[in-house]
Enzyme design. Structure first.
Site, PDB file in Angstrom:
ATOM      1  N   GLY A 156      41.079  45.633  42.778  1.00 50.97           N
ATOM      2  CA  GLY A 156      41.292  45.631  44.218  1.00 50.97           C
ATOM      3  C   GLY A 156      41.903  46.918  44.731  1.00 50.97           C
ATOM      4  N   GLY A 168      40.804  39.466  42.559  1.00 54.96           N
ATOM      5  CA  GLY A 168      40.928  38.022  42.721  1.00 54.96           C
ATOM      6  C   GLY A 168      40.696  37.259  41.444  1.00 54.96           C
ATOM      7  N   ARG A 180      33.447  50.649  40.771  1.00 55.49           N
ATOM      8  CA  ARG A 180      32.716  49.454  40.336  1.00 55.49           C
ATOM      9  C   ARG A 180      31.287  49.786  39.928  1.00 55.49           C
ATOM     10  NH1 ARG A 180      35.141  45.095  44.750  1.00 55.49           N
ATOM     11  NH2 ARG A 180      36.859  44.388  43.419  1.00 55.49           N
ATOM     12  N   LYS A 200      50.808  39.773  51.786  1.00 49.51           N
ATOM     13  CA  LYS A 200      51.316  38.435  52.057  1.00 49.51           C
ATOM     14  C   LYS A 200      51.801  37.707  50.809  1.00 49.51           C
ATOM     15  CE  LYS A 200      48.283  37.704  56.070  1.00 49.51           C
ATOM     16  NZ  LYS A 200      47.244  36.837  56.659  1.00 49.51           N
TER      17      LYS A 200
END
Length: 402
Positions: free
Chosen positions: A357, A381, A39, A207
């Site tokens: 991510g 995200g 990043r 998840k």
């Protein structure tokens, strides 16, 4: 109203002007050592362009999730050092966000100099739900730029957040989209427009609940949706299979049953796993079929037959989006699945996008060739929310009438 860009700002002239850049420098740390500087490197082109044009560059960024108060564990000190190394010049770290130390650091800037404000989340107003509190911090950030100041939004990883340094400051200063934000949006428009087919998506992570919205948004649009990582065990449970001690969201089983019924053969699950008797790199391991996970054992990676099957699917694709690892890739015994599937994506001839991510981190940690992918996103995200069809506040605000 069209969005103004960094090129527009450079065309207006920035020499001697203070320009606030919101970057995404939220890097992983081991102590004070940056373990993945992707990043930071992604932020370089915009910062360098402004600096070389004579701007006095003020960079705002966050690191981790401090509790709205200074915390040495979340200081941007290591980031300032790495940013300076990559730019080939000293980057001063201000001692606070908008206080006396920040003001002094900004006042000392010369043309082309760069200062990094301390972690903007050390100020509780940054993430406040109270619009007035955020606006107050935004005005103080804007005040650092003085007369003829400007704001460049270049932290794509945070544009899905309505936060002071992302959203509210763009309503105070003349605002421009940085090159990184524009590049990310261009790639995502390719995925959501009329992508070349077959279009395959590879999703992993822990998840189902974290990825439910993007699964529901993508299923009608893709030709194959390949599901790995911890989230796949809830789908297996929905098919009636035992999953041992593997990660399981029992409250999502019915949802997974519905998704499987709606998806038909579009949704592809692993056929085998590497299982372990403990969540540890030193655990006992073995490879079993998806229907053979026994009690006391947990799936921590997809197995070789799944790597082969997923690999064949992605090699046939013309458009690929990958978000989420296939297993616990940080532990060597459970890295082969992520490495194998990612290698197949890199070797494909498809337009391939790595959705930021953990996926982007895996590319670098596992030593995969970054140039094998068409685009490695900096915003996990933000990428997912765009694909879900949500508005990104930090982008929408750039086109507001002022």
């Amino acid at each position: 109203m069209a969005v103004k860009t960094l090129d527009d700002l450079l065309g207006e002239g920035v020499k001697g002007r203070r320009v606030l850049v919101r970057a995404d420098l939220n890097v992983p740390l081991d102590g004070e050592k940056i373990t993945d500087d992707g990043r930071v490197r992604a932020a370089l082109p915009t910062i360098r362009s402004l600096s070389e044009a004579g701007a006095r560059v003020i960079v705002a960024a966050h690191l981790g999730r401090p509790k709205g108060t200074p915390d040495p564990a979340f200081s941007l000190r290591p980031v300032a050092a790495r940013l300076g190394e990559l730019l080939g010049t000293e980057v001063t770290l201000a001692g606070d966000v908008v206080g006396d130390k920040a003001k002094a650091a900004v006042e000392s800037l010369g043309d082309g100099d760069v200062v990094l404000l301390e972690n903007v989340r050390f100020d509780p107003r940054e993430t406040s739900k109270d619009a007035d509190e955020r606006a107050e911090l935004a005005r103080e950030l804007a005040a650092l730029t003085g007369e003829h100041g400007a704001f460049v939004s270049d932290g794509f990883g945070v544009v899905h957040r309505k936060q002071a340094s992302v959203y509210d400051v763009a309503r105070v200063l003349p605002a421009y989209a940085g090159g990184l934000v524009l590049a990310e949006l261009d790639v995502l428009r390719t995925l959501t427009g009329d992508p070349e087919r077959p279009y395959a998506v590879v999703l992993g992570g822990s998840k189902v609940s974290d990825k439910l919205a993007v699964i529901e948004a993508l299923l009608p649009k893709v030709d194959r949706l390949l599901v790995g990582g911890g989230m796949c065990f809830t789908f297996l449970a929905a098919q009636g299979h035992g999953v041992g001690s593997s990660l399981l969201e029992t409250d999502m089983v019915d949802t997974c049953k519905r998704l499987l019924a709606e998806a038909g053969d579009k949704l592809v699950l692993p056929v085998d796993f590497v299982v372990a008797d403990a969540f540890s790199a030193d655990a006992n391991t073995r490879t079993v079929p998806a229907t053979g996970i026994e009690e006391g054992w947990m799936g921590l990676d997809v197995g070789p037959q799944t790597v082969a099957a997923f690999g064949a699917a992605v090699r046939d694709a013309r458009t690929l989006f990958w978000n989420g690892p296939m297993g616990v890739f940080e532990m060597a015994p459970f890295a082969a699945g992520t490495r194998g599937v990612a290698t197949a994506i890199a070797e494909s001839e498809a337009f391939s996008v790595v959705g930021g991510g953990d996926s982007a981190a895996a590319v670098r940690l596992l030593g995969l060739p970054e140039d094998g992918f068409s685009h490695i996103s900096t915003g996990g995200g933000a990428s997912l929310e765009y694909l879900e069809g949500k508005d990104l506040p930090g982008v929408a605000v750039l086109s507001e009438e002022r």
